[in-house]
Design a protein around this motif. Structure first.
Motif, PDB file in Angstrom:
ATOM      1  N   VAL A  40       0.855  -1.177   0.000  1.00 26.91           N
ATOM      2  CA  VAL A  40       0.000   0.000   0.000  1.00 26.91           C
ATOM      3  C   VAL A  40       0.894   1.231   0.000  1.00 26.91           C
ATOM      4  O   VAL A  40       1.884   1.297   0.721  1.00 26.91           O
ATOM      5  N   THR A  41       0.555   2.186  -0.856  1.00 25.95           N
ATOM      6  CA  THR A  41       1.293   3.447  -0.933  1.00 25.95           C
ATOM      7  C   THR A  41       0.469   4.532  -0.264  1.00 25.95           C
ATOM      8  O   THR A  41      -0.693   4.746  -0.612  1.00 25.95           O
ATOM      9  N   VAL A  42       1.095   5.200   0.688  1.00 27.83           N
ATOM     10  CA  VAL A  42       0.449   6.270   1.439  1.00 27.83           C
ATOM     11  C   VAL A  42       1.086   7.592   1.018  1.00 27.83           C
ATOM     12  O   VAL A  42       2.299   7.753   1.089  1.00 27.83           O
ATOM     13  N   ASN A  43       0.256   8.520   0.572  1.00 27.12           N
ATOM     14  CA  ASN A  43       0.754   9.825   0.149  1.00 27.12           C
ATOM     15  C   ASN A  43      -0.062  10.897   0.861  1.00 27.12           C
ATOM     16  O   ASN A  43      -1.279  10.945   0.734  1.00 27.12           O
ATOM     17  N   CYS A  44       0.628  11.744   1.633  1.00 23.70           N
ATOM     18  CA  CYS A  44      -0.092  12.767   2.391  1.00 23.70           C
ATOM     19  C   CYS A  44       0.515  14.142   2.226  1.00 23.70           C
ATOM     20  O   CYS A  44       0.097  15.085   2.901  1.00 23.70           O
ATOM     21  N   ARG A  45       1.500  14.278   1.362  1.00 16.92           N
ATOM     22  CA  ARG A  45       2.075  15.585   1.077  1.00 16.92           C
ATOM     23  C   ARG A  45       2.958  15.458  -0.149  1.00 16.92           C
ATOM     24  O   ARG A  45       3.290  14.365  -0.589  1.00 16.92           O
ATOM     25  N   TYR A  46       3.345  16.593  -0.703  1.00 17.00           N
ATOM     26  CA  TYR A  46       4.162  16.603  -1.911  1.00 17.00           C
ATOM     27  C   TYR A  46       5.478  15.864  -1.678  1.00 17.00           C
ATOM     28  O   TYR A  46       6.142  16.045  -0.670  1.00 17.00           O
ATOM     29  N   ASN A  47       5.845  15.023  -2.636  1.00 13.41           N
ATOM     30  CA  ASN A  47       7.138  14.348  -2.650  1.00 13.41           C
ATOM     31  C   ASN A  47       7.340  13.458  -1.427  1.00 13.41           C
ATOM     32  O   ASN A  47       8.457  13.309  -0.927  1.00 13.41           O
TER      33      ASN A  47
END
Length: 657
Positions: free
Chosen positions: A396-403
C-alpha cells in the motif's frame, strides 16, 4: 445460360474513383507533407552532422514514431468527411432515386463505392512510402522493412476509421450529420466516463476524481496512443562509440490488428444497414426509424453531463455538500436532459412544435440521471465502505504531502493502514464537516496493490484542525505515526542508489533561518565532494538511526522544539550508459528533508560550514507567534519588544514541514 450474382461493378468503381480525384490528391499531399518532408529534414541532419546521430537507427525511429502517429491521427480526422462524400448520393432525394434506378444491386453498389474509397487512400499511402524510399536512397539509409511496416499501419488504420465512418454515415440521411456522428462516436465512451466520474467525485466519499480508466479501448484514438509505440535497443563499442547492433520492434501491432478487425465488422454492419435503408429518408438526421428514440436519449445524456459538469465547474463558489449537492447536480442534469431531448426531437421531426409530446421518454431518462446520482450519494454500490482485507494486500502506498509517497509492504504496517482507512470512513461526517466549514484539512491518498493483481485507490481530506492535534487517537495522529515508521522513513530517504558518487550530484541548497540575524539564507556553495560526504556520511546514517526524516502533520509545541527552521534539498543525476555521441541519458532523483534537532551528524556538518541553526519555536517567536499544543498562535505584530505579548489569539496557522 445461367446468370450469377456480381458484388463488384467496374463502372461504379471507376466513376467514384474519378469523381473524387481531388480528395485522393489532397490526401496524398497530406501524407507527403506529414511523412516524407519530416523524414527529409531528419536525414539531412544526419548527413550534415553524422556524429550527432546514429544513421539508420535515427531514420527508423523517425519513420516509425513520427510517421505512425501522423498516419493514425490523419486517418482519424479525414475518414468522416471522406465517407460522407463517397455516399453523398444517399443524402439527396434526387440523387438517391437516380442511383437506385440503376440495374445494380445494393451490395454491389456499396462494395464498389467502398473499394474505390480504399483505392484512392491506398494510392496516397503508396506515394508517401515511395517518396520516403527515394529520400532514404538519396542519403544512403534505406530501410525497407520499416517502410513496409509503416504502410501496413497506415492501411490498417484506414480500415478501422473508414469502417467506423461508413457505419456512422449509414445511420443518418444528412451529409453533415454523418461526420459529426463519427467524431462523437469515436470519443463518446471516454467523455461519458470522464464527465460521469467528475460528477461522482462531488458525491462519493473517497472518490479519486475525474478520470478515464475503463473505456480507453472503446476509443481507438486513446487505445492506439497508449499501445502503438516503437521499442528499440542499440549496442555500442565502449571505446570508439561505434554502433555494433540495433534492433527494433513495433509494440501494439496486435491491438491494431484487433481494431482493424473491428473496422471490418463495422463495414459489414454498414452493408446490412445499407441493404435495409429506406431511401426516402434522404435529408433526415436519423435515417433508421428504430434509432430515433436512441438518438434522443443519447442527446439528452450528452447535454445533461456537459451542462451539469460545466455549470458546476463555473459556479465553483457554490459550496454544497452531501444530499444538497446531489439535488443541485440532479437539477442541472434534468435541465440539460430537457435541452438535449427536445433539441434532438426538433432535429428528428424537422419542426419547432415538439413540446406537446415526448415527455414520458424524457421523464424516464431523467429518472435514470437521478438514480445515478443517488447511487453515488447514498453509496448503493458499497464503494465508500470498501476497505481491503490486509491479508490480501501486497503493498500500500500512502501519500499525504508533496514528494512524500511511501510504499509499505510489512504486514503490520499494512494492517495499520487498513485500520486507519476504516476509521476515516467511519469518521466521514467529521472530515466532511471540516472541509465544508473551510477548516484546515490534510490530503490523504491510499493506493493498494492486491495479491491477485488488482488495485484500489482512495483519496480523502482529513480534518487538520486544533482538536485533531490534542487528540492522540485522531486520524491525523494515526496517519503521522504510520508515515514515520522505520519502513516508511527509509523508503522515502534511504534511496536505492546509496552511496552516491560525487560526480552524480548536480545541485544542493540548504535553506535556513540564521540563528544570529534571524534572516533567511541559503547555503549553495558546497562542492560535489561535500555533497557526497554530507549525504553518505551524515544524512543517510541519521535516517537509519531514526533521528532524521520525520514528517510532522501535527505542528504543535513538541514539533517546534524538535525541528530546525532548515530545509535540505539535494539533486542527483544517475546516468545510464553514455551514448556514442556524448549525449548522456539517465534520471534525476532528489531529496527534500527538514532538519531535526536529534540528527547529530547532519547538524554538526552544517555548523562546521557556518550555518547557525534556529528551532521552529525560536523562529516563531521572532515572528510574534508561538507553537502550542493546539498549533501555531499569532499573538500580535511582534514579541521582540519591551511590551508583553498579548494573549489574544489572532488566528491558527498550520504549515507543512
Amino acid at each position: 445460360m445461367q446468370s450469377k450474382t456480381s458484388f463488384f461493378n467496374r463502372t461504379v468503381y471507376w466513376n467514384t474513383l474519378r469523381r473524387y480525384w481531388v480528395v485522393w490528391v489532397g490526401y496524398a499531399a497530406l501524407m507527403v507533407l506529414g511523412i516524407v518532408l519530416p523524414l527529409f529534414n531528419t536525414l539531412q541532419g544526419v548527413w550534415e552532422n553524422p556524429g550527432w546521430y546514429n544513421g539508420v537507427p535515427q531514420q527508423v525511429e523517425h519513420v516509425l514514431s513520427t510517421g505512425v502517429t501522423f498516419s493514425v491521427l490523419s486517418s482519424l480526422l479525414v475518414m468522416g468527411p471522406i465517407a460522407a462524400l463517397l455516399f453523398s448520393y444517399l443524402y439527396n432525394s434526387r440523387m438517391t432515386g437516380m442511383m437506385n434506378s440503376l440495374p445494380v444491386r445494393r451490395e454491389t453498389m456499396f462494395l464498389s463505392v467502398t473499394a474505390a474509397g480504399f483505392t484512392g487512400l491506398l494510392l496516397g499511402d503508396v506515394l508517401a512510402i515511395l517518396g520516403s524510399l527515394v529520400v532514404e536512397a538519396v542519403f544512403g539509409m534505406v530501410n525497407v522493412p520499416a517502410l513496409l511496416l509503416l504502410l501496413a499501419i497506415m492501411v490498417m488504420s484506414q480500415v478501422l476509421f473508414l469502417g467506423l465512418a461508413v457505419f456512422c454515415c449509414m445511420l443518418t440521411g444528412n451529409i453533415f450529420a454523418g461526420p459529426a456522428v463519427y467524431y462523437i462516436f469515436n470519443f463518446t465512451a471516454v467523455v461519458v466516463e470522464y464527465l460521469g466520474t467528475y460528477l461522482l467525485d462531488n458525491l462519493i466519499y473517497g472518490f479519486t476524481g475525474a478520470a478515464v480508466e475503463y473505456t480507453k479501448c472503446l476509443s481507438p484514438a486513446f487505445g492506439l496512443s497508449e499501445t502503438l509505440r516503437l521499442n528499440s535497443t542499440a549496442e555500442f563499442d565502449e571505446v570508439t562509440g561505434e554502433l555494433l547492433s540495433y534492433t527494433w520492434n513495433m509494440e501494439g501491432m496486435g491491438v491494431l490488428g484487433v481494431y482493424c478487425a473491428v473496422g471490418v465488422v463495422f463495414l459489414a454492419l454498414a452493408l446490412v444497414l445499407y441493404r435495409r435503408r429506406q431511401m426516402e429518408t434522404a435529408g433526415d438526421v436519423v435515417a433508421i426509424e428504430i434509432l430515433k428514440p436512441v438518438f434522443k436519449v443519447c442527446a439528452a445524456l450528452a447535454v445533461a453531463l456537459v451542462f451539469a459538469a460545466g455549470v458546476n465547474n463555473l459556479l465553483y463558489s457554490v459550496h454544497l455538500y452531501g444530499t444538497a449537492k446531489m439535488v443541485y447536480l440532479a437539477a442541472l442534469m434534468v435541465v440539460g436532459g430537457f435541452l438535449g431531448w427536445f433539441i434532438a426531437q426538433m432535429l428528428v421531426e424537422k419542426s419547432l412544435r415538439v413540446f406537446d409530446h415526448g415527455w414520458k421518454g424524457l421523464g424516464l431518462t431523467c429518472l435514470v440521471f437521478v438514480l445515478f446520482l443517488c447511487a453515488g450519494e447514498f453509496d448503493w454500490t458499497g464503494y465508500e465502505r470498501r476497505v481491503p482485507d490486509p491479508s490480501q494486500v501486497e503493498s500500500v502506498t500512502v501519500n499525504c504531502r508533496y514528494n512524500a509517497a511511501t510504499e509499505l509492504t510489512q504486514p503490520e504496517n499494512i494492517a495499520a493502514v487498513t485500520q486507519l482507512h476504516r476509521n476515516v470512513v467511519n469518521h466521514k461526517r467529521l472530515h466532511e464537516d471540516a472541509e465544508r466549514s473551510g477548516n484546515e484539512t490534510r490530503y490523504l491518498e491510499l493506493r493498494y496493490t492486491m495479491k491477485d493483481g488488482s488495485s484500489l485507490r482512495r483519496l480523502y481530506w482529513l480534518d487538520g484542525g486544533a482538536e485533531q492535534f490534542v487528540d492522540k487517537n485522531s486520524d491525523l495522529r494515526t496517519l503521522e505515526t504510520i508515515i514515520n515508521t522505520p519502513e516508511a522513513v527509509e523508503g522515502r530517504y534511504f534511496l536505492d542508489f546509496y552511496p552516491v558518487e560525487a560526480t552524480e550530484f548536480t545541485y544542493a541548497n540548504i535553506s535556513y533561518r540564521d540563528g544570529e540575524t534571524g534572516v533567511y539564507q541559503s547555503l549553495t556553495t558546497l562542492s560535489y565532494e561535500d555533497m557526497a560526504y554530507f549525504y553518505n556520511e551524515c544524512i543517510v546514517p541519521d535516517v537509519m538511526d531514526g533521528t532524521l526524516g520525520r514528517i510532522d502533520l501535527v505542528e504543535d509545541d513538541v514539533y517546534a522544539q524538535s525541528k530546525y527552521d532548515c530545509e535540505i534539498y539535494l539533486e542527483f543525476w544517475l546516468p545510464d550508459e553514455a551514448s556514442p555521441s556524448g549525449n548522456a541519458t539517465g534520471r534525476y532523483e532528489s531529496l527534500d528533508i527538514y532538519l531535526t534537532t536529534a540528527a547529530a551528524r547532519t547538524v554538526a556538518f552544517l555548523e562546521e560550514h557556518g550555518v547557525n541553526l534556529m528551532t521552529m519555536a525560536e523562529s516563531a517567536a521572532l515572528d510574534g507567534g508561538e507553537y502550542t499544543a493546539r498549533g501555531y498562535v499569532v499573538r500580535g505584530d511582534s514579541i521582540a519588544t519591551d511590551e508583553p505579548a498579548t494573549a489574544e489569539v489572532v488566528g491558527w496557522m498550520v504549515g507543512w514541514k
